[in-house]
Motif scaffolding. Structure first.
Motif, PDB file in Angstrom:
ATOM      1  N   TRP A  22      -6.717  28.602 -64.465  1.00 25.07           N
ATOM      2  CA  TRP A  22      -7.309  27.396 -65.032  1.00 25.07           C
ATOM      3  C   TRP A  22      -7.747  27.560 -66.480  1.00 25.07           C
ATOM      4  O   TRP A  22      -8.333  26.640 -67.056  1.00 25.07           O
ATOM      5  N   ILE A  23      -7.512  28.740 -67.039  1.00 25.68           N
ATOM      6  CA  ILE A  23      -7.908  28.939 -68.434  1.00 25.68           C
ATOM      7  C   ILE A  23      -6.744  29.489 -69.251  1.00 25.68           C
ATOM      8  O   ILE A  23      -5.825  30.109 -68.707  1.00 25.68           O
ATOM      9  N   TRP A  74     -15.953  29.822 -67.310  1.00 25.23           N
ATOM     10  CA  TRP A  74     -15.433  30.303 -66.010  1.00 25.23           C
ATOM     11  C   TRP A  74     -16.587  30.916 -65.234  1.00 25.23           C
ATOM     12  O   TRP A  74     -17.584  31.333 -65.832  1.00 25.23           O
ATOM     13  N   LEU A  75     -16.429  30.925 -63.917  1.00 24.28           N
ATOM     14  CA  LEU A  75     -17.460  31.473 -63.031  1.00 24.28           C
ATOM     15  C   LEU A  75     -16.762  32.298 -61.945  1.00 24.28           C
ATOM     16  O   LEU A  75     -15.696  31.903 -61.460  1.00 24.28           O
ATOM     17  N   GLY A  78     -18.953  26.307 -56.513  1.00 21.17           N
ATOM     18  CA  GLY A  78     -19.359  25.231 -55.611  1.00 21.17           C
ATOM     19  C   GLY A  78     -20.841  25.204 -55.254  1.00 21.17           C
ATOM     20  O   GLY A  78     -21.231  24.562 -54.288  1.00 21.17           O
ATOM     21  N   ARG A  79     -21.673  25.908 -56.030  1.00 23.73           N
ATOM     22  CA  ARG A  79     -23.114  25.885 -55.743  1.00 23.73           C
ATOM     23  C   ARG A  79     -23.891  25.164 -56.833  1.00 23.73           C
ATOM     24  O   ARG A  79     -25.114  25.267 -56.901  1.00 23.73           O
ATOM     25  N   GLY A  80     -23.191  24.527 -57.768  1.00 23.40           N
ATOM     26  CA  GLY A  80     -23.890  23.796 -58.831  1.00 23.40           C
ATOM     27  C   GLY A  80     -24.293  24.670 -60.011  1.00 23.40           C
ATOM     28  O   GLY A  80     -25.008  24.220 -60.912  1.00 23.40           O
ATOM     29  N   ILE A  81     -23.796  25.928 -60.030  1.00 20.26           N
ATOM     30  CA  ILE A  81     -24.251  26.851 -61.078  1.00 20.26           C
ATOM     31  C   ILE A  81     -23.732  26.442 -62.457  1.00 20.26           C
ATOM     32  O   ILE A  81     -24.498  26.389 -63.431  1.00 20.26           O
ATOM     33  N   THR A 107     -22.634  23.540 -63.492  1.00 20.55           N
ATOM     34  CA  THR A 107     -23.233  22.258 -63.896  1.00 20.55           C
ATOM     35  C   THR A 107     -24.596  22.518 -64.534  1.00 20.55           C
ATOM     36  O   THR A 107     -24.915  21.974 -65.605  1.00 20.55           O
ATOM     37  N   THR A 167      -9.381  20.294 -69.957  1.00 15.49           N
ATOM     38  CA  THR A 167      -9.147  20.987 -68.680  1.00 15.49           C
ATOM     39  C   THR A 167      -7.684  20.803 -68.285  1.00 15.49           C
ATOM     40  O   THR A 167      -7.071  19.778 -68.620  1.00 15.49           O
ATOM     41  N   ASN A 171      -7.781  20.150 -62.350  1.00 15.48           N
ATOM     42  CA  ASN A 171      -8.995  20.975 -62.244  1.00 15.48           C
ATOM     43  C   ASN A 171     -10.189  20.056 -61.957  1.00 15.48           C
ATOM     44  O   ASN A 171     -11.057  19.805 -62.795  1.00 15.48           O
ATOM     45  N   VAL A 214     -17.914  19.009 -63.216  1.00 13.00           N
ATOM     46  CA  VAL A 214     -19.009  19.694 -63.920  1.00 13.00           C
ATOM     47  C   VAL A 214     -19.324  18.954 -65.228  1.00 13.00           C
ATOM     48  O   VAL A 214     -20.486  18.709 -65.549  1.00 13.00           O
TER      49      VAL A 214
HETATM   50  C1  LIG Z   1     -14.780  25.066 -62.954  1.00  9.69           C
HETATM   51  C2  LIG Z   1     -15.924  25.971 -62.557  1.00  9.69           C
HETATM   52  C3  LIG Z   1     -16.511  26.618 -63.805  1.00  9.69           C
HETATM   53  C4  LIG Z   1     -16.972  25.129 -61.833  1.00  9.69           C
HETATM   54  O1  LIG Z   1     -18.135  25.894 -61.598  1.00  9.69           O
HETATM   55  P1  LIG Z   1     -19.031  25.649 -60.317  1.00  9.69           P
HETATM   56  O2  LIG Z   1     -20.357  26.299 -60.531  1.00  9.69           O
HETATM   57  O3  LIG Z   1     -18.257  26.025 -59.120  1.00  9.69           O
HETATM   58  O4  LIG Z   1     -19.200  24.061 -60.360  1.00  9.69           O
HETATM   59  P2  LIG Z   1     -20.340  23.182 -59.669  1.00  9.69           P
HETATM   60  O5  LIG Z   1     -20.641  23.777 -58.316  1.00  9.69           O
HETATM   61  O6  LIG Z   1     -21.465  23.047 -60.629  1.00  9.69           O
HETATM   62  O7  LIG Z   1     -19.644  21.762 -59.554  1.00  9.69           O
HETATM   63  C5  LIG Z   1     -18.342  21.622 -59.003  1.00  9.69           C
HETATM   64  C6  LIG Z   1     -18.129  20.162 -58.623  1.00  9.69           C
HETATM   65  O8  LIG Z   1     -16.765  19.935 -58.390  1.00  9.69           O
HETATM   66  C7  LIG Z   1     -16.567  19.501 -57.068  1.00  9.69           C
HETATM   67  N1  LIG Z   1     -15.273  20.043 -56.636  1.00  9.69           N
HETATM   68  C8  LIG Z   1     -14.839  21.311 -56.724  1.00  9.69           C
HETATM   69  N2  LIG Z   1     -13.585  21.396 -56.265  1.00  9.69           N
HETATM   70  C9  LIG Z   1     -13.246  20.154 -55.893  1.00  9.69           C
HETATM   71  C10 LIG Z   1     -12.073  19.567 -55.346  1.00  9.69           C
HETATM   72  N3  LIG Z   1     -10.992  20.309 -55.092  1.00  9.69           N
HETATM   73  N4  LIG Z   1     -12.072  18.256 -55.111  1.00  9.69           N
HETATM   74  C11 LIG Z   1     -13.145  17.481 -55.369  1.00  9.69           C
HETATM   75  N5  LIG Z   1     -14.283  17.980 -55.900  1.00  9.69           N
HETATM   76  C12 LIG Z   1     -14.309  19.282 -56.143  1.00  9.69           C
HETATM   77  C13 LIG Z   1     -17.752  20.036 -56.314  1.00  9.69           C
HETATM   78  O9  LIG Z   1     -17.951  19.312 -55.126  1.00  9.69           O
HETATM   79  C14 LIG Z   1     -18.849  19.805 -57.346  1.00  9.69           C
HETATM   80  O10 LIG Z   1     -19.167  18.436 -57.498  1.00  9.69           O
HETATM   81  P3  LIG Z   1     -20.391  17.728 -56.714  1.00  9.69           P
HETATM   82  O11 LIG Z   1     -21.635  18.425 -57.157  1.00  9.69           O
HETATM   83  O12 LIG Z   1     -20.320  16.315 -57.197  1.00  9.69           O
HETATM   84  O13 LIG Z   1     -20.126  17.904 -55.265  1.00  9.69           O
HETATM   85  C15 LIG Z   1     -15.440  27.093 -61.591  1.00  9.69           C
HETATM   86  O14 LIG Z   1     -14.868  26.487 -60.466  1.00  9.69           O
HETATM   87  C16 LIG Z   1     -14.447  28.028 -62.236  1.00  9.69           C
HETATM   88  O15 LIG Z   1     -14.810  29.003 -62.871  1.00  9.69           O
HETATM   89  N6  LIG Z   1     -13.129  27.748 -62.044  1.00  9.69           N
HETATM   90  C17 LIG Z   1     -12.082  28.592 -62.605  1.00  9.69           C
HETATM   91  C18 LIG Z   1     -12.066  28.583 -64.123  1.00  9.69           C
HETATM   92  C19 LIG Z   1     -12.121  27.194 -64.692  1.00  9.69           C
HETATM   93  O16 LIG Z   1     -11.570  26.262 -64.154  1.00  9.69           O
HETATM   94  N7  LIG Z   1     -12.799  27.040 -65.832  1.00  9.69           N
HETATM   95  C20 LIG Z   1     -12.903  25.753 -66.503  1.00  9.69           C
HETATM   96  C21 LIG Z   1     -11.786  25.614 -67.458  1.00  9.69           C
HETATM   97  S1  LIG Z   1     -11.765  24.014 -68.219  1.00  9.69           S
END
Ligand SMILES: CC(C)(COP(=O)(O)OP(=O)(O)OC[C@H]1O[C@@H](n2cnc3c(N)ncnc32)[C@H](O)[C@@H]1OP(=O)(O)O)[C@@H](O)C(=O)NCCC(=O)NCCS
Length: 245
Positions: free
Chosen positions: A53-54, A162-163, A169-172, A174, A198, A202, A208
């Motif tokens: 995703w990056i 990235w995380l 999925g724990r809101g970190i 955000t 993005t 994604n 987020v």
């Molecule tokens: C993108 C990323 C940073 C998100 O971090 P995170 O801490 O998991 O995100 P959060 O938990 O704060 O929020 C995720 C939201 O997306 C939603 N979500 C995640 N996957 C989903 C899916 N497949 N379909 C629908 N919603 C989805 C979650 O439900 C949550 O939303 P909600 O609070 O309204 O329920 C993390 O998933 C990551 O590192 N991904 C890989 C690298 C990446 O994508 N980086 C960003 C590049 S632009």
């Protein structure tokens, strides 16, 4: 008078500046990159749940990639912190000086014994204007934007993050982006315009940004290819006057 590092806190043992996420994520802090982060970075940059995703990481992600990267991002953070420490001397009565980066960008989970573990990265940088389809025009905008002085409200910034998959999925993220916008981006960088680009699909990343007041402007295709694959992208856009901050 607020200190030029305001609102960063300082770790009393190590002298390292940090920002702490609010409850329920108060065991997560944002700090500068450190020498020694390489091994954990290598693990995460080789995880397809992250790298697919990056744009940046080469695959496979090797020790020399991590060495180069840590030196680069640590150098950037150190330069911003050095500028702020110098500003404390140059402007003893203020005002707080603007900078154009967040010197605390690495998310770390603090364990009960006080040790911390690198779990992610979030950073603001001058925008690459991916949404501008014409290459010449994009380059011109990048160059104009790069020339602007820190604090200029017309600068377009871009966020990348990235995380660790174990923490998704724990809101970190955000919470981390919200904190960086309100505690650092707005007051200390003077951000008025921030975008995120993005990869299409994604959904978690788009959410987020949307939860932090970014508006989803939809998909665009500037012809980008990443690790041999064509990538359509989504533009998310935050402007100071349009949002809840
Ligand atoms: C993108 C990323 C940073 C998100 O971090 P995170 O801490 O998991 O995100 P959060 O938990 O704060 O929020 C995720 C939201 O997306 C939603 N979500 C995640 N996957 C989903 C899916 N497949 N379909 C629908 N919603 C989805 C979650 O439900 C949550 O939303 P909600 O609070 O309204 O329920 C993390 O998933 C990551 O590192 N991904 C890989 C690298 C990446 O994508 N980086 C960003 C590049 S632009």
């Amino acid at each position: 008078m607020k200190h030029q590092l305001h609102p960063l806190e300082i770790n009393p043992k190590t002298g390292e500046p940090f920002l702490r996420l609010a409850a329920p994520h108060q065991n997560i802090i944002l700090t500068p990159p450190r020498q020694g982060d390489q091994s954990v970075l290598i693990q995460h940059m080789n995880d397809p749940a992250i790298y697919e995703w990056i744009e940046g990481p080469p695959t496979p992600y090797l020790p020399e990639h991590a060495d180069f990267w840590i030196q680069f991002v640590k150098g950037e953070s150190d330069a911003t912190l050095e500028y702020l420490r110098k500003s404390a001397k140059d402007f003893p009565n203020g005002p707080l000086q603007f900078v154009d980066a967040n010197p605390v960008r690495y998310l770390r989970e603090v364990k009960e014994n006080g040790a911390d573990v690198l779990i992610g990265d979030v950073n603001f940088r001058r925008s690459p204007f991916e949404e501008v389809l014409d290459e010449g025009e994009r380059k011109r905008l990048q160059e104009d934007n790069a020339r602007k002085q820190a604090g200029d409200p017309t600068i377009q910034y871009a966020v990348g993050d990235w995380l660790a998959a174990s923490h998704h999925g724990r809101g970190i993220m955000t919470a981390a982006i919200g904190l960086l916008m309100t505690a650092w981006g707005i007051p200390r960088m003077g951000v008025h315009h921030v975008v995120a680009h993005t990869f299409a699909g994604n959904i978690g990343s788009n959410r987020v940004f949307e939860k932090n007041g970014f508006v989803n402007r939809g998909l665009f295709d500037n012809g980008k290819t990443v690790r041999g694959e064509k990538k359509v992208m989504t533009l998310l856009e935050w402007t100071k006057n349009e949002t809840h901050y």
